[in-house]
Design an enzyme around this catalytic site. Structure first.
Site, PDB file in Angstrom:
ATOM      1  N   GLY A 233     -69.564 -46.439 -62.319  1.00  0.00           N
ATOM      2  CA  GLY A 233     -68.741 -47.200 -63.252  1.00  0.00           C
ATOM      3  C   GLY A 233     -69.379 -47.214 -64.622  1.00  0.00           C
ATOM      4  O   GLY A 233     -70.066 -46.266 -65.011  1.00  0.00           O
ATOM      5  N   SER A 234     -69.162 -48.307 -65.329  1.00  0.00           N
ATOM      6  CA  SER A 234     -69.637 -48.386 -66.718  1.00  0.00           C
ATOM      7  C   SER A 234     -71.127 -48.709 -66.790  1.00  0.00           C
ATOM      8  O   SER A 234     -71.711 -49.248 -65.856  1.00  0.00           O
ATOM      9  CB  SER A 234     -68.847 -49.463 -67.449  1.00  0.00           C
ATOM     10  OG  SER A 234     -69.112 -50.714 -66.849  1.00  0.00           O
ATOM     11  N   VAL A 237     -72.071 -52.657 -66.500  1.00  0.00           N
ATOM     12  CA  VAL A 237     -72.188 -53.184 -65.136  1.00  0.00           C
ATOM     13  C   VAL A 237     -73.391 -52.541 -64.438  1.00  0.00           C
ATOM     14  O   VAL A 237     -74.158 -53.215 -63.744  1.00  0.00           O
ATOM     15  CB  VAL A 237     -70.883 -52.968 -64.335  1.00  0.00           C
ATOM     16  CG1 VAL A 237     -71.036 -53.468 -62.917  1.00  0.00           C
ATOM     17  CG2 VAL A 237     -69.713 -53.674 -65.016  1.00  0.00           C
ATOM     18  N   GLY A 238     -73.584 -51.241 -64.673  1.00  0.00           N
ATOM     19  CA  GLY A 238     -74.713 -50.527 -64.072  1.00  0.00           C
ATOM     20  C   GLY A 238     -76.054 -51.184 -64.400  1.00  0.00           C
ATOM     21  O   GLY A 238     -76.930 -51.302 -63.548  1.00  0.00           O
ATOM     22  N   CYS A 289     -65.680 -38.686 -65.419  1.00  0.00           N
ATOM     23  CA  CYS A 289     -66.990 -38.859 -66.059  1.00  0.00           C
ATOM     24  C   CYS A 289     -67.558 -37.501 -66.453  1.00  0.00           C
ATOM     25  O   CYS A 289     -68.440 -37.422 -67.302  1.00  0.00           O
ATOM     26  CB  CYS A 289     -67.928 -39.614 -65.148  1.00  0.00           C
ATOM     27  SG  CYS A 289     -67.903 -38.983 -63.504  1.00  0.00           S
ATOM     28  N   GLN A 336     -57.080 -49.164 -70.563  1.00  0.00           N
ATOM     29  CA  GLN A 336     -57.561 -47.804 -70.824  1.00  0.00           C
ATOM     30  C   GLN A 336     -56.768 -47.196 -71.984  1.00  0.00           C
ATOM     31  O   GLN A 336     -57.325 -46.559 -72.877  1.00  0.00           O
ATOM     32  CB  GLN A 336     -57.371 -46.981 -69.544  1.00  0.00           C
ATOM     33  CG  GLN A 336     -58.282 -45.798 -69.421  1.00  0.00           C
ATOM     34  CD  GLN A 336     -59.740 -46.158 -69.568  1.00  0.00           C
ATOM     35  OE1 GLN A 336     -60.197 -47.187 -69.071  1.00  0.00           O
ATOM     36  NE2 GLN A 336     -60.482 -45.342 -70.293  1.00  0.00           N
ATOM     37  N   GLU A 390     -68.268 -42.767 -74.893  1.00  0.00           N
ATOM     38  CA  GLU A 390     -67.366 -42.206 -73.905  1.00  0.00           C
ATOM     39  C   GLU A 390     -65.980 -42.817 -74.090  1.00  0.00           C
ATOM     40  O   GLU A 390     -65.812 -44.025 -74.026  1.00  0.00           O
ATOM     41  CB  GLU A 390     -67.879 -42.532 -72.503  1.00  0.00           C
ATOM     42  CG  GLU A 390     -67.038 -41.883 -71.451  1.00  0.00           C
ATOM     43  CD  GLU A 390     -67.523 -42.207 -70.056  1.00  0.00           C
ATOM     44  OE1 GLU A 390     -67.720 -43.389 -69.769  1.00  0.00           O
ATOM     45  OE2 GLU A 390     -67.690 -41.271 -69.265  1.00  0.00           O
TER      46      GLU A 390
END
Ligand code: NAP
Ligand code: MG
Length: 488
Positions: A233-234, A237-238, A289, A336, A390
Site C-alpha cells: 500500500g502507501s 501506512v507502511g 505500483c 483516486q 507517485e
C-alpha cells in the site's frame, strides 16, 4: 433494477464462519464506472471483531503447523481449482468494483490460480538443508518453521493477485492468516476468501475482516498476538507498520510505491518501445505500483518517439471495463480520480507542458464514472511533483537525455526503486543499465509492469522493505530457520 439485484452483503470470515460485525454496520462498495451502482456491502468491523479474528488465528496455529507442508499444499490445489471454476464471476466483480477492464481482471484472476498452484507445489519441496558439521559424529541441518499468525493488509489495485501472493505462501509454510483487504475492493476479496473457505481449511487458519484501515488495520498491526505482517500500500501506512512491528520485534514486509522510469535509447526499436510505454503507463489506468510514469528519451529520437507515442495514445478507448472494445477503464474511486486531476493541475502550474489529454471525462457515456484521458507531459524537470510523486493514474512525464549516463541519472533521481526499463539494442548500454539502475525489477526491451510469479518481486530504496515477495523468495519472509545439531 438489474444493478440492485446484484447487491449483496458480505460478512467477515472467522473460525470458518461467515459472521456479521458486532457494529451491525456496513460499508458500500461502488462501481467507479457507474457510481450509481452498488457492487455490494461489507462489514464495518470493530476492534472487538478484529480481536476475535486474531484470537482464532492464534488458536489454529499449532494444528495447522502439525498438519505438515505436503497436506497444506494439497489444500491449496483445491483452492486453485475453486478459484478457476469461479474465474468469470470473480473477474467480473473485480471490474465492477475497481474498474479495470474485464480482460485484465480475467488475466489477474488466472494469475491468482497459477500462484496458488505454484505454492501448492511448495508443499512437496524441501524445507531445509543438510550442512556438514565439524564433528564427524553429528548431523546438522536447517529446518524452516512457520512464524505463527501473519497479518495480511492489501491495496485495491490487484484485489485478487496481491492477497493470493501473500496468503498462499503464508499458508503452505504453516502460518495462519488474518486478512484485511482494501475497503475499495473488499467484495472481490470476500469472493477470493470464499474459495479458501470452500476448500475446507481447518477452523481459524484463514480469517477475513473488513472495515476501516485506520481502525481495524491499525489494530491488526498493533495486535500482541501477531507474529508477522505483510503489507502492500502507501508509504504513510507502511511507515506505521514498520514502526509498530520493529518496536515488538516481529517480522514485517512492505511493498509500497514506484515512480518507474523507461529509458529509450536512439538505437531502440521505437515501435516496441512505444507499445511497451503505452501498456506500462496506461493499462489498469496507471494504477499499478510497477506502472511506467517517467519516460526518458535520447535526444536524437525524442521527436520521433513523441510523435509515435501520441499517435498510439489517440487510439485508446476509455469507458466501462465490462464493455467490449474498451482499452482503459475509470480510476478506481472518486479519491483516486481527484488525486489524478490534482497532479495534472500541479504539472501545469509547475511549468510542464501538457501535450496530450489531461482532461476529466464527465459527459455522455462517461458522466457516471471517474474517467480521465490518458495524459502526457513534456518539459518536465526532476524537481516537479509529477516527476517525483507517485500519481497512480494514466500520466506520463517525458524527459530528454543527451546520453545513457544522463538518462540513468535522471531515472535514479527519485526516492523510489521498484521497476525500471530500458529499450536499446546496444549490449554495452544494457549492461551499464543493469549495473547502475536503482530498481528491484530491471527490464530490458520490456515494459516496466511485467511480473512473473515464480521470480522475486520487490524494489530498492523507498519502494520496499524486508525480503522479497513471490517465487521462492517468499519463503524467506514466511518462515524462520532452525539450525538443528544432533550428536549421535
Ligand atoms: P493505503 O491507504 O496504504 O491502503 C492499503 C491498505 O492499508 C488498505 O487495506 C487500507 O485499508 C489499509 N490501511 C489504511 N490505513 C491503515 C492504517 N492506519 N493501518 C493499517 N492499515 C491501514 O493505500 P491505497 O491507497 O489503498 O493503495 C494505493 C497505494 O498502494 C499506492 O501508493 C501504491 O503505490 C501502493 N501499491 C504498492 C504496490 C507494491 O507492490 N509495491 C502494489 C499496489 C499498490 P482501507 O482500504 O480500509 O483504507
Ligand atoms: Mg469501488
Amino acid at each position: 433494477m438489474q444493478t440492485e439485484m446484484k447487491e449483496k452483503t458480505y460478512r467477515n470470515f472467522i473460525n470458518n464462519q461467515w459472521i456479521g460485525s458486532a457494529s451491525e454496520e456496513t460499508i458500500k462498495s461502488l462501481n467507479p464506472a457507474n457510481k450509481e451502482e452498488i457492487v455490494g456491502y461489507v462489514q464495518s468491523s470493530t476492534v472487538e471483531d478484529l480481536d476475535h479474528a486474531v484470537q482464532a488465528a492464534h488458536k489454529a496455529k499449532k494444528l495447522w503447523r502439525k498438519l505438515g507442508q505436503a497436506a497444506r499444499g494439497q489444500i491449496l490445489y483445491k483452492v486453485a481449482n475453486i478459484l478457476e471454476e469461479n474465474l468469470e464471476e470473480i473477474a467480473e466483480t473485480m471490474t465492477r468494483e475497481m474498474g479495470k477492464t474485464l480482460p485484465e481482471a480475467k488475466g489477474e484472476t488466472a494469475r491468482g490460480v497459477a500462484i496458488l498452484r505454484y505454492y501448492a507445489g511448495e508443499g512437496m519441496r524441501k524445507d531445509g538443508d543438510v550442512i556438514p558439521s565439524s564433528d564427524k559424529d553429528a548431523l546438522m541441518f536447517t529446518k524452516r518453521s512457520p512464524l505463527g499468525v501473519v497479518g495480511v493488509i492489501t491495496p485495491w489495485n490487484f484485489p485478487v493477485a496481491i492477497p493470493i501472493w501473500k496468503i498462499a505462501p503464508a499458508l503452505v509454510y504453516g502460518n495462519t492468516v488474518v486478512f484485511k483487504p482494501a475497503t475499495e475492493a473488499a467484495v472481490t476479496a470476500a469472493k477470493v476468501v470464499d474459495c479458501f473457505a470452500k476448500a475446507g481449511l481447518p477452523e481459524g487458519v484463514i480469517n477475513f475482516i473488513t472495515g476501516s484501515g485506520s481502525v481495524i488495520g491499525q489494530k491488526l498491526i498493533e495486535h500482541p498476538l501477531l507474529n508477522a505482517i505483510t503489507f502492500t500500500g502507501s508509504e504513510t501506512v507502511g511507515e506505521g507498520v514498520a514502526k509498530s512491528a520493529a518496536s515488538r520485534g516481529i517480522k514485517f514486509q512492505l511493498e509500497m510505491g514506484g515512480k518507474n522510469p523507461v529509458i529509450v535509447m536512439k538505437d531502440a526499436n521505437l515501435d516496441s518501445a512505444v507499445e511497451a510505454v503505452i501498456s506500462g503507463a496506461f493499462r489498469s489506468t496507471g494504477q499499478k505500483c510497477t506502472a511506467s510514469s517517467r519516460v526518458i528519451v535520447e535526444s536524437e529520437v525524442y521527436e520521433a518517439f513523441k510523435e509515435k507515442l501520441i499517435q498510439e495514445t489517440e487510439k485508446i478507448t476509455v469507458g466501462p471495463g465490462l464493455e467490449e472494445g474498451i482499452w482503459m477503464g475509470p480510476c478506481a474511486s472518486e479519491s483516486q480520480f481527484r488525486t489524478v486531476i490534482k497532479y495534472i493541475e500541479q504539472g501545469k502550474e509547475e511549468g510542464a507542458t501538457l501535450i496530450y489529454g489531461g482532461e476529466p471525462l464527465t459527459s455522455g457515456e462517461h458522466a457516471k464514472g471517474y474517467y480521465v484521458t490518458p495524459t502526457i507531459f513534456e518539459n518536465v524537470t526532476p524537481e516537479m511533483s509529477i516527476a517525483q510523486e507517485e500519481i497512480f493514474g494514466p500520466v506520463i512525464a517525458l524527459f530528454k537525455a543527451t546520453d545513457l549516463e544522463e538518462a540513468i541519472n535522471l531515472a535514479n533521481e527519485t526516492k523510489y526503486g521498484l521497476s525500471a526499463s530500458i529499450f536499446t539494442t546496444n549490449i554495452g548500454s544494457l549492461l551499464e543499465f543493469i549495473d547502475e539502475i536503482e530498481a528491484g525489477l530491471v527490464r530490458i526491451n520490456a515494459e516496466s509492469a511485467g511480473v512473473e510469479l515464480q521470480a522475486p518481486f520487490g524494489g530498492m530504496k523507498a519502494s520496499s522493505t524486508g525480503s522479497r515477495e513471490q517465487g521462492e523468495a517468499a519463503k524467506e519472509f514466511y518462515t524462520s530457520i532452525k539450525t538443528v545439531f544432533i550428536k549421535g
